[in-house]
Design a protein around this motif. Structure first.
Motif, PDB file in Angstrom:
ATOM      1  N   ARG A  11      55.504  48.095  -9.870  1.00  0.00           N
ATOM      2  CA  ARG A  11      54.146  47.568  -9.918  1.00  0.00           C
ATOM      3  C   ARG A  11      53.662  47.357  -8.492  1.00  0.00           C
ATOM      4  NH1 ARG A  11      55.716  43.789 -14.482  1.00  0.00           N
ATOM      5  NH2 ARG A  11      54.800  44.817 -16.274  1.00  0.00           N
ATOM      6  N   PHE A  63      47.751  45.878 -14.730  1.00  0.00           N
ATOM      7  CA  PHE A  63      49.152  46.129 -14.392  1.00  0.00           C
ATOM      8  C   PHE A  63      50.119  45.385 -15.307  1.00  0.00           C
ATOM      9  CE2 PHE A  63      46.706  46.776 -10.464  1.00  0.00           C
ATOM     10  CZ  PHE A  63      46.954  48.128 -10.313  1.00  0.00           C
ATOM     11  N   ARG A  64      49.752  45.295 -16.574  1.00  0.00           N
ATOM     12  CA  ARG A  64      50.603  44.604 -17.541  1.00  0.00           C
ATOM     13  C   ARG A  64      51.767  45.463 -18.007  1.00  0.00           C
ATOM     14  NH1 ARG A  64      46.566  42.211 -21.882  1.00  0.00           N
ATOM     15  NH2 ARG A  64      48.519  41.499 -22.766  1.00  0.00           N
ATOM     16  N   TYR A  65      51.593  46.765 -18.024  1.00  0.00           N
ATOM     17  CA  TYR A  65      52.605  47.670 -18.554  1.00  0.00           C
ATOM     18  C   TYR A  65      53.145  48.555 -17.447  1.00  0.00           C
ATOM     19  CZ  TYR A  65      50.151  46.346 -22.821  1.00  0.00           C
ATOM     20  OH  TYR A  65      49.573  45.640 -23.835  1.00  0.00           O
ATOM     21  N   GLN A  66      54.366  49.041 -17.644  1.00  0.00           N
ATOM     22  CA  GLN A  66      54.913  50.041 -16.738  1.00  0.00           C
ATOM     23  C   GLN A  66      55.952  50.865 -17.490  1.00  0.00           C
ATOM     24  OE1 GLN A  66      56.825  46.947 -14.084  1.00  0.00           O
ATOM     25  NE2 GLN A  66      58.020  48.737 -13.551  1.00  0.00           N
ATOM     26  N   ARG A  70      55.179  53.891 -21.847  1.00  0.00           N
ATOM     27  CA  ARG A  70      53.995  53.051 -22.064  1.00  0.00           C
ATOM     28  C   ARG A  70      52.733  53.680 -21.476  1.00  0.00           C
ATOM     29  NH1 ARG A  70      55.472  47.612 -23.230  1.00  0.00           N
ATOM     30  NH2 ARG A  70      53.455  47.616 -24.249  1.00  0.00           N
ATOM     31  N   THR A  71      52.738  54.994 -21.275  1.00  0.00           N
ATOM     32  CA  THR A  71      51.612  55.663 -20.618  1.00  0.00           C
ATOM     33  C   THR A  71      50.291  55.368 -21.320  1.00  0.00           C
ATOM     34  OG1 THR A  71      53.065  57.409 -19.838  1.00  0.00           O
ATOM     35  CG2 THR A  71      50.720  57.882 -19.833  1.00  0.00           C
ATOM     36  N   ASP A  73      49.516  52.824 -23.198  1.00  0.00           N
ATOM     37  CA  ASP A  73      49.161  51.416 -22.978  1.00  0.00           C
ATOM     38  C   ASP A  73      48.624  51.204 -21.563  1.00  0.00           C
ATOM     39  OD1 ASP A  73      49.957  50.604 -25.548  1.00  0.00           O
ATOM     40  OD2 ASP A  73      52.030  50.315 -24.892  1.00  0.00           O
ATOM     41  N   ILE A  74      49.223  51.895 -20.603  1.00  0.00           N
ATOM     42  CA  ILE A  74      48.783  51.773 -19.213  1.00  0.00           C
ATOM     43  C   ILE A  74      47.342  52.265 -19.078  1.00  0.00           C
ATOM     44  CG2 ILE A  74      49.131  52.661 -16.871  1.00  0.00           C
ATOM     45  CD1 ILE A  74      52.175  52.701 -17.553  1.00  0.00           C
ATOM     46  N   SER A  77      44.977  49.889 -20.749  1.00  0.00           N
ATOM     47  CA  SER A  77      44.820  48.636 -20.015  1.00  0.00           C
ATOM     48  C   SER A  77      43.915  48.823 -18.800  1.00  0.00           C
ATOM     49  CB  SER A  77      46.174  48.059 -19.614  1.00  0.00           C
ATOM     50  OG  SER A  77      46.779  48.813 -18.588  1.00  0.00           O
ATOM     51  N   PHE A  78      43.970  49.996 -18.161  1.00  0.00           N
ATOM     52  CA  PHE A  78      43.084  50.241 -17.023  1.00  0.00           C
ATOM     53  C   PHE A  78      41.628  50.309 -17.466  1.00  0.00           C
ATOM     54  CE2 PHE A  78      46.589  50.937 -14.240  1.00  0.00           C
ATOM     55  CZ  PHE A  78      46.066  50.814 -12.967  1.00  0.00           C
TER      56      PHE A  78
END
Length: 132
Positions: A11, A63-66, A70-71, A73-74, A77-78
């Motif tokens: 992150r 930046f909650r997921y990594q 989790r692509t 979700d990433i 989230s953006f």
């Protein structure tokens, strides 16, 4: 021979960027107090806050997921973080101008722009130290 470890993206270190924005906001308020008194200082704090708070919200949401699994979700989230940042910026501008109109618009917008410009320093503030 085992499989090599999976690559893991770290992150980004967002805290230094947010702290730099906070420092700029406080410096603008200090300058406002010195040059134009408390009214200018409050205007600068409000302007810096309108820039800083949505950026902090974006960093928290984006930046909650990594991890490769989790692509989706990433990406989601953006998009949600950017939409929330935009909405929060509009709401904060509205709130400031309706409830506490800045008595010194130059310091309000100056602090807003100066706080936003800290993003230009992002590559230097967020880089990781090399281990050579």
């Amino acid at each position: 021979m085992g499989n090599p470890p999976a690559a893991k993206l770290k992150r980004p270190r967002i805290l230094p960027l947010l702290l730099a924005q906070f420092v700029i906001m406080c410096a603008a308020a200090g300058l406002g107090a010195y040059v134009g008194g408390m009214a200018a200082a409050v205007s600068a704090l409000l302007g810096g806050g309108v820039a800083l708070l949505p950026n902090a919200y974006f960093a928290w949401r984006a930046f909650r997921y990594q991890g490769a699994q989790r692509t989706r979700d990433i990406i989601k989230s953006f998009y949600r973080a950017e939409a929330g940042k935009f909405g929060l910026t509009v709401a904060l501008f509205t709130l400031v101008f309706v409830t506490v109109p800045p008595s010194n618009p130059a310091f309000f917008f100056g602090a807003y722009v100066a706080t936003l410009f800290v993003h230009w320093l992002g590559p230097w503030l967020l880089r990781r130290p090399s281990h050579t």
